[in-house]
Write an enzyme that holds these catalytic residues in place. Structure first.
Site, mmCIF file in Angstrom:
data_model
loop_
_atom_site.group_PDB
_atom_site.id
_atom_site.type_symbol
_atom_site.label_atom_id
_atom_site.label_comp_id
_atom_site.label_asym_id
_atom_site.label_seq_id
_atom_site.Cartn_x
_atom_site.Cartn_y
_atom_site.Cartn_z
ATOM 1 N N HIS A 71 -1.905 -13.274 -10.336
ATOM 2 C CA HIS A 71 -2.660 -14.446 -10.782
ATOM 3 C C HIS A 71 -2.025 -15.080 -12.015
ATOM 4 O O HIS A 71 -1.789 -16.293 -12.063
ATOM 5 C CB HIS A 71 -4.099 -14.022 -11.082
ATOM 6 C CG HIS A 71 -5.031 -15.152 -11.371
ATOM 7 N ND1 HIS A 71 -6.082 -15.479 -10.545
ATOM 8 C CD2 HIS A 71 -5.094 -16.024 -12.410
ATOM 9 C CE1 HIS A 71 -6.736 -16.505 -11.045
ATOM 10 N NE2 HIS A 71 -6.162 -16.854 -12.184
ATOM 11 N N GLU A 72 -1.735 -14.269 -13.012
ATOM 12 C CA GLU A 72 -1.189 -14.799 -14.265
ATOM 13 C C GLU A 72 0.248 -15.280 -14.102
ATOM 14 O O GLU A 72 0.681 -16.212 -14.783
ATOM 15 C CB GLU A 72 -1.285 -13.751 -15.376
ATOM 16 C CG GLU A 72 -2.690 -13.220 -15.633
ATOM 17 C CD GLU A 72 -3.731 -14.310 -15.785
ATOM 18 O OE1 GLU A 72 -3.395 -15.423 -16.262
ATOM 19 O OE2 GLU A 72 -4.895 -14.063 -15.424
ATOM 20 N N HIS B 200 0.143 -18.829 -13.087
ATOM 21 C CA HIS B 200 -0.026 -19.703 -14.259
ATOM 22 C C HIS B 200 1.301 -19.874 -14.998
ATOM 23 O O HIS B 200 1.641 -20.973 -15.442
ATOM 24 C CB HIS B 200 -1.066 -19.114 -15.217
ATOM 25 C CG HIS B 200 -2.470 -19.192 -14.704
ATOM 26 N ND1 HIS B 200 -2.963 -20.283 -14.027
ATOM 27 C CD2 HIS B 200 -3.503 -18.311 -14.778
ATOM 28 C CE1 HIS B 200 -4.232 -20.078 -13.709
ATOM 29 N NE2 HIS B 200 -4.583 -18.877 -14.151
#
Length: 259
Positions: A138-139, A142
């Site tokens: 997920h990160e 980003h």
């Protein structure tokens, strides 16, 4: 960009030689105006130590466990694609520089700090390898968005909402088995509904704005950001799909290197 308690995966260091290569533009100057940025969930961002933690601190605060799980997570198929894509885009991630295991509040499990270009992993919250894999994936999405475009994390709710939608859509958070474990399941456009739900909660967690404003922003960018499947080219719902995306990236890199 912080992960909500249910989401457990989201404010938001490969080889040492890559450290000298280009990175996303970052400065380290967070202050406690951070109430509107999500930093309140990551207290260690404001009390950094110059000396490393002692062995007793490492033993009792899950630092070693967090670092060991991170090492495994960086080898999962989705993370490998994202790390290769970041390297190709001129933003190589160095484990010792770009990943930080820290104490967080219980409301989040990780985040991407765009001011330091670091992935923050909450060592007091991450309890198993599966959760660590999802948070890292997920990160890293980003981080990839931060590298490839001019993302206005703090000035544009639409930018934040789009990256949250992409992260939920592509990280494995909305896989059938993860949703089943949450007792969320359906047969029609369920993956889209899952990504939307996670994005709404994540944006609400880190922005002091109304629910109406957040909902309007997420719905405004939803379809466009669901259709943005970079760097995979598809939703990496299986290991086979993720491995195919990784080989495609590697072949593309070799092709351009030989031109």
């Amino acid at each position: 960009m912080a992960a909500t308690d249910e989401q457990r995966g989201q404010p938001s260091r490969d080889s040492q030689s890559a450290d000298s290569q280009a990175e996303p533009t970052c400065t380290y100057s967070p202050t406690f105006e951070s109430d509107t940025r999500g930093y309140q969930y990551f207290p260690e961002r404001f009390k950094r130590k110059d000396k490393p933690a002692s062995w007793s601190e490492t033993l009792f605060n899950n630092q070693l466990k967090c670092e060991n799980m991170l090492q495994v997570a960086l080898k999962n198929p989705i993370a490998k694609v994202l790390l290769e894509a970041l390297k190709e885009a001129g933003c190589p991630m160095v484990k010792e520089r770009h990943f930080s295991c820290e104490e967080c509040t219980r409301k989040v499990a990780g985040g991407f700090d765009s001011e330091t270009c670091q992935l923050v992993l909450c060592k007091n919250v991450i309890s198993n390898q599966s959760l660590m894999n999802r948070i890292v994936n997920h990160e890293l999405i980003h981080a990839y968005d931060h590298c490839r475009g001019q993302v206005d994390w703090f000035g544009s709710i639409d930018h934040l909402a789009c990256s949250e939608i992409r992260a939920a859509n592509l990280s494995g958070e909305c896989s059938f088995f993860n949703e089943l474990s949450r007792l969320n399941f359906g047969f029609k456009r369920h993956h889209q509904a899952c990504a939307r739900r996670h994005a709404l909660r994540s944006v609400m967690a880190v922005r002091q704005v109304s629910w109406v404003e957040v909902k309007s922003s997420v719905d405004r960018v939803l379809q466009r950001c669901l259709n943005d499947l970079e760097p995979f080219g598809c939703i990496p719902s299986t290991k086979c799909r993720a491995d195919h995306a990784f080989r495609t990236l590697q072949n593309r890199t070799r092709y351009y290197a030989n031109l």
